[in-house]
Design a protein around this motif. Structure first.
Motif: not given
Lengths: 391, 298, 296, 265
Positions: A1, A20, A22-23, A59-62, A64, A250-251, A281, B253, B260-261, B264, C112-114, C116
């Motif tokens: 980052m 928005a 990231s982990m 709760l799960t997935g992108t 979460a 995000g992405k 970001d 989980r 979570a990422d 998946a 899953s984030r890009p 750089y």
């Protein structure tokens, strides 16, 4: 980052609809936070029986992280209510199911809550793409739905049993359009992601800006997850507007912000909708001087709630969505109390009335005729020396 | 619990129909269709789009079946000019094309938002009764599909299809129209897949482009390979096992503390590893294809 | 129009590097490796990880290419040789499975984030009315240099002749006393190395995400097929032609034909390759340069 | 019966066939010989519809079949076999026999689903026929064995049996004796003569000159894509071109062999 996230408490940092954080960024946020965690207060022992409502969260997935934060908001609200008089003298229970961040799983989860749990109201979800089909399903089942996180204007028409405790994009769009007009821009070009959030933003900003007498030179929807957005950005540039209006997250935010700079779009004003979701970001150089809007949720109640959150979880808000979930639970509880029963239709009838006097942790939540939050505090801000500063 | 099991059961049955369809193409005929999800999508969108215009679901199923069938036949004919591996890529491309159209033609597909509030089945019932009735419907549909797939596979047509898979030149020299045979089996499979898609859209009450991602096809491939390429019963067995496995990994989980990422990622990884493992170690699957031995005794 | 040309050069270079490698492997093993696309993604992520560990950008990139090349040989020896033993169809499904596994592992490790690569943000330079950044110029030059080198190696060196001999006729190579196994190893290394280079160049130009390789699958396969199976020159030409077609189709104001203003949605870009492929198959099934695609 | 007229066929600029012609009369048994890479297989492929000629015509029983699909050519009564049988391991000998038969009703989806009894009757009749042919080629005891597991010679025999199931008017055999042991070879020659006696026209591509002289009335010699001789098998040694074609280039046999393989792929 590129940039250590600097949280400005003055900005509510509500990040509607998008991931928005990231982990990794979340981890660094809690650096200064107290590590002391205090347990949630126990329920009032005089409460007899249960009133059950449901919640469907990612709760799960992108998304979460957001789901986890929403869950926290719900926990705090339930604890607060049960510490006091409960609902109708009974203990409030919120049954939480996982949506996995997909529409079909969200509906499956709602199905389970309705058919097995026999709940009369369901809170959820976060992504418009999931909340809309879920609310349509709930409407068909005659169950109340409360959206605590999605902002697509399509939620306006999901039915008379369906509500939102977060302002939809038409509210944000109107605010944005007025701000743009006020800054003297006659024409704008818009870029947004090709999803229900993005299309909603484009539609509502365009409509409001044109109503103000402005001109939308072009509006582009980009496909998420690409490695290059020059085609889209060149179209914006070629349409020669007074200002560019973008909303990314995000992405794709970093790539788009980088290419905005490379392609020289920064020569003109770039207005960022919900700027806290991509500015932190981005490469600081690429967003320096950018203006934009975001949600502002500073209120007296809000501050006390933020302190409670920090005490309980040992860190600052990991997103701004816990507050809307908190308000969803509390508003529903007041609705049930006022209706005198947990009957769906009675709750739906009572909600608009109780909302008029309800003081939420995210500010006043006055529901309009469509059951949607009619006002929400926003703020205009600017990036100075890499930080978002309110104007 | 009953409702959860019914939910998994319905899901498994939907996948089983899908796997039966794919098995006819890949297992029996050797047609590597990486775009199976397109046929499912055509069925689902047909039902959903027509429903949003107030048309009865039965018409949606018929229209979806016809469109998918024609599309299947055309895709099958494309195999005329493409060698099998590039045909596989072409089918993947075609499925992506269908998804792009669904995503960008928001006028009638609802765009990224998809189409929701699709009329359900058994709307006169509710709760467990409705789920049971829905399960019974899909189970009946599965039985019909199974019987059709089995009769085709084991009959004279299936005999030609297996020969086409193993040695297309030999089939052609014995006066079997290879192109037409492929086109017809693609059409039949496409209709099966579209029925399964239409049913799923009605059950879930929703269809969106995010359900048309290539991973959906990949999941069905895993089912067919694990069950046993070319074996009709195997396709159903594979569908059941992989549905339970894939649904089960949702709870990963609960056991280990990961983001979570990552969870998946693990779910996808498990499926990938199972598929690759079977391809390497047990290519014939759990229920291997039997040698055809029709009327071998006097 | 300059915009179209710059876009073509950048995207065409990325596609060409991948398509050439794909077509080489296809030529030697008669099998289309779907996991080839993931070599690009892997290259990008390895470079990100190495720069994150403190190595310089150039060193990280070179190491990234080398590591992917070695990994490719490992994949070939451990997986593909065995899968190919069970038939092309099994190998093709297996390559899809490997692609899924690589993506899942990358998602596990990197999220899953890009990500750089640490490159300075540079303002594009004006080039006849369009903007081009220094990193894009580097990208185009490196790609063209590599493609030219490959062409020279294939044409004039004994290794190149060996590769072409194996590609032309796998059975013949043994007769001529070539070590076929070694040739196949080299082909895997070269093709994966080119793919990784493509991925790293793209990562420098924008960012690396889990979908980087997969997003390029359709144009790359289209270029390889349109170019003619096994023909590196054909694949290169087809890659740039395809990139031009994509850019051109998106740039044209189709509405002007009917009096209005309508641009095709950028989201349809991957479809251009597919359409080109179908048109090609209809009129020239053997591809630009190659042998026949048609099999009885 | 079968007329292959002035066929030209090029691969990447190399001529495989350079104006070759053949004419087979009804009831004849004709051989086609030539060194490796002379274009025999290509000629067979062109005649049976598996490859399209660049120039020239193919006529079968008075019909122009140039460029027709192989199954359409086969439907007119021309059935060919292949140099390598490659029979599937997942189909029994009996199944392979049945699939070689006349197009069955059950090969359409509709009939496989609905016309059970009629399909069954047809299948029973076809099975009877298959048994009689299997008896004749002495493969009856292997009827339930997977076809791909038979020996190379047995697969060749079975291929012939499969071809016979469809009552062909003309048979094109591609190296029927390659990889076949001597006793089976004798059997095969007998079968071919019986077939000829029954009125079936046969065109055989073969390397084995003794087999050719056993079964053929006449033989064509192909060299480098051109027909250099047509005569009775016994007269072959009288042709100097033939001798030269066979003996003169034996040194480059490896190259020619690989070229032939390429041609087949």
């Amino acid at each position: 980052m590129h940039l250590r996230r600097n949280r400005t408490r003055a900005l509510g940092l509500a990040i509607p609809l998008v991931l928005a954080l990231s982990m990794s960024a979340c981890g660094s946020d809690s650096d200064g936070a107290s590590t002391k965690k205090s347990a949630l207060p126990a329920a009032n022992s005089s409460l007899k029986g249960e009133i059950k409502i449901g919640a469907v969260l990612p709760l799960t997935g992108t998304n979460a992280t957001i789901g986890k934060d929403q869950q926290r908001g719900i926990e705090l609200a339930v604890a607060k209510i049960n510490e006091g008089d409960g609902v109708l003298g009974k203990k409030l229970v919120v049954d939480i199911e996982d949506s996995q961040g997909t529409a079909d799983a969200a509906i499956q989860a709602a199905k389970k809550l309705v058919s097995v749990g026999k709940v009369s109201a369901v809170i959820g979800e976060y992504s418009s793409g999931n909340s809309i089909p879920m609310q349509q399903y709930l409407q068909g089942q005659g169950v109340v739905g409360v959206n605590p996180g999605s902002s697509s204007i399509d939620l306006r028409s999901t039915g008379e049993l369906q509500f939102s405790t977060i302002g939809l994009d038409d509210v944000a769009g109107k605010f944005t359009a007025d701000a743009l007009t006020e800054k003297g821009y006659k024409s704008i070009a818009i870029l947004a992601p090709n999803n229900s959030y993005g299309t909603g933003i484009v539609d509502s900003v365009s409509a409001a800006f044109e109503a103000n007498g402005g001109k939308v030179t072009t509006s582009g929807l980009y496909t998420e997850g690409q490695s290059d957005y020059r085609q889209e950005l060149n179209r914006l540039k070629d349409s020669e507007p007074d200002a560019y209006v973008v909303t990314t997250y995000g992405k794709d935010g970093t790539v788009i912000n980088k290419e905005i700079f490379e392609l020289g779009l920064t020569d003109k004003p770039v207005f960022d909708i919900y700027m806290s979701q991509d500015v932190p970001d981005a490469d600081p150089k690429s967003v320096e001087g950018r203006i934009g809007m975001d949600v502002n949720s500073t209120s007296a109640d809000g501050q006390a709630y933020a302190d409670l959150y920090e005490q309980t979880y040992g860190e600052n808000f990991i997103s701004s969505f816990n507050g809307y979930a908190y308000d969803a639970v509390t508003l529903l509880a007041e609705g049930i109390e006022s209706a005198g029963s947990a009957d769906s239709a009675a709750i739906a009838a009572a909600l608009p009335e109780v909302s008029k006097t309800y003081a939420g942790v995210t500010g006043p939540v006055v529901l309009d005729a469509d059951g949607q939050r009619s006002e929400q505090p926003y703020v205009i801000a600017e990036v100075k020396n890499g930080e978002i500063v309110p104007q | 619990m009953v409702d959860y099991l019914l939910g998994v059961g319905i899901l498994a049955a939907v996948y089983a129909i899908n796997a039966l369809s794919l098995n006819l193409q890949v297992g029996v005929t050797g047609l590597l269709n990486f775009g199976q999800v397109a046929f499912v999508g055509i069925g689902a969108y047909s039902v959903a789009i027509l429903d949003s215009h107030g048309v009865h679901w039965a018409v949606g199923f018929a229209v979806g079946g016809i469109i998918a069938g024609v599309a299947g036949a055309l895709v099958g004919r494309l195999g005329r000019t493409l060698s099998s591996d590039y045909w596989a890529i072409a089918t993947l491309a075609l499925a992506e094309l269908v998804r792009l159209v669904a995503l960008n033609q928001d006028g009638f597909t609802g765009g990224a938002q998809g189409l929701s509030a699709v009329a359900g089945l058994w709307t006169n019932l509710s709760g467990t009764a409705r789920d049971t009735a829905t399960f019974a419907t899909i189970a009946a549909l599965l039985v019909v599909t199974y019987v059709v797939a089995r009769r085709v596979r084991n009959g004279q047509y299936g005999r030609v299809l297996v020969l086409i898979r193993e040695n297309p030149d030999l089939a052609a020299s014995l006066r079997h129209d290879v192109v037409s045979a492929k086109a017809r089996v693609m059409a039949l499979s496409a209709v099966m897949a579209s029925v399964c898609g239409g049913f799923y859209a009605m059950y879930i009450s929703f269809i969106g482009p995010s359900q048309l991602l290539p991973f959906a096809t990949f999941l069905v491939f895993t089912m067919v390979v694990v069950g046993g390429l070319g074996n009709t019963t195997g396709a159903v067995v594979g569908a059941l096992l992989i549905t339970v496995l894939y649904d089960g990994t949702r709870f990963v989980r609960d056991w280990i503390d990961i983001s979570a990422d990552q969870a998946a990622g693990i779910r996808i990884l498990v499926i990938g590893v199972v598929l690759l493992g079977f391809l390497l170690v047990r290519t014939q699957g759990l229920v291997p294809e039997k040698v055809r031995t029709a009327h071998a005794r006097r | 129009m300059t915009e179209v040309l710059i876009d073509t050069a950048v995207r065409g270079s990325i596609i060409a590097l991948l398509a050439v490698g794909l077509t080489l492997v296809q030529g030697t093993l008669q099998f289309a490796n779907i996991a080839h696309m993931e070599f690009a993604t892997l290259g990008g992520y390895i470079a990100v990880a190495l720069t994150g560990a403190g190595l310089g950008l150039l060193l990280s990139s070179v190491l990234g290419v080398v590591i992917v090349a070695v990994l490719a040989v490992v994949f070939y020896r451990l997986l593909f040789r065995r899968l190919l033993g069970s038939g092309t169809m099994i190998a093709l499904i297996g390559s899809l499975a490997l692609a899924i596994i690589i993506r899942a592992v990358l998602q596990l490790v990197f999220g899953s984030r890009p990500r750089y690569l640490p490159t300075p943000l540079e303002r594009g330079m004006d080039f006849h009315g369009a903007l081009i950044t220094p990193s894009q110029i580097r990208l185009i030059c490196i790609a063209l240099a590599l493609l030219a080198t490959l062409a020279v190696v294939l044409k004039f060196t004994s290794l190149g002749r060996a590769i072409r001999a194996v590609a032309a006729n796998p059975d013949l190579a043994d007769v001529s006393g070539l070590n076929r196994k070694r040739v196949v190893d080299v082909v895997w290394m070269v093709s994966a190395g080119l793919a990784a280079t493509s991925g790293i160049l793209l990562s420098i130009d924008s960012a690396v995400g889990i979908e980087l390789g997969f997003n390029l699958l359709l144009p790359v396969f289209a270029a390889a097929i349109v170019g003619g199976l096994g023909s590196t020159l054909g694949a290169t030409i087809a890659a740039y032609a395809l990139a031009f077609a994509e850019s051109f189709v998106l740039q044209v104001d189709w509405g002007a034909l009917a009096g209005g203003a309508y641009h095709l949605e950028v989201g349809y870009r991957p479809a251009v390759g597919f359409v080109l492929l179908v048109v090609m198959l209809a009129f020239r099934p053997q591809g630009l340069m190659g042998r026949t695609v048609r099999r009885g | 019966m079968l007329v292959v007229d002035a066929i030209k066929k090029h691969y990447a600029g190399v001529a495989a066939l350079d104006g070759a012609s053949i004419e087979v009369e009804p009831g004849e048994s004709v051989g086609l010989v030539g060194p490796n890479g002379s274009g025999k297989s290509t000629l067979l492929n062109v005649a049976s519809g598996f490859e399209q000629p660049d120039e020239g015509k193919v006529r079968l029983l008075g019909n122009d079949v140039t460029g027709k699909e192989p199954w359409d050519v086969a439907k007119l009564g021309l059935v060919r076999t292949f140099q390598h049988a490659h029979l599937p391991t997942k189909m029994s000998v009996m199944d392979l026999m049945l699939v070689g038969g006349q197009l069955a009703r059950g090969e359409t989806i509709r009939h496989s689903l609905f016309s059970w009894s009629r399909v069954r009757d047809e299948e029973a009749a076809a099975t009877d026929k298959a048994w009689s042919i299997l008896d004749r080629i002495k493969l009856d005891k292997l009827a339930s064995h997977p076809g791909g597991n038979l020996s190379g010679g047995q697969q060749k025999l079975l291929s012939l049996g499969m071809a016979l199931m469809g009552d062909p008017k003309i048979l094109l055999l591609d190296e029927p004796t390659a990889g076949v042991n001597p006793s089976l070879r004798v059997q095969l020659a007998e079968h071919l003569r019986t077939l000829q006696a029954e009125g079936v026209t046969v065109l055989t591509v073969e390397h084995d000159m003794r087999f050719i002289s056993d079964v053929c009335d006449r033989v064509y010699v192909l060299d480098r894509g051109r027909m250099i001789a047509s005569c009775a098998p016994s007269e072959l040694s009288d042709h100097p071109e033939v001798l030269e074609a066979y003996l003169g280039r034996s040194g480059s046999k490896a190259v020619a062999s690989s070229a032939a393989k390429k041609e087949n792929s």
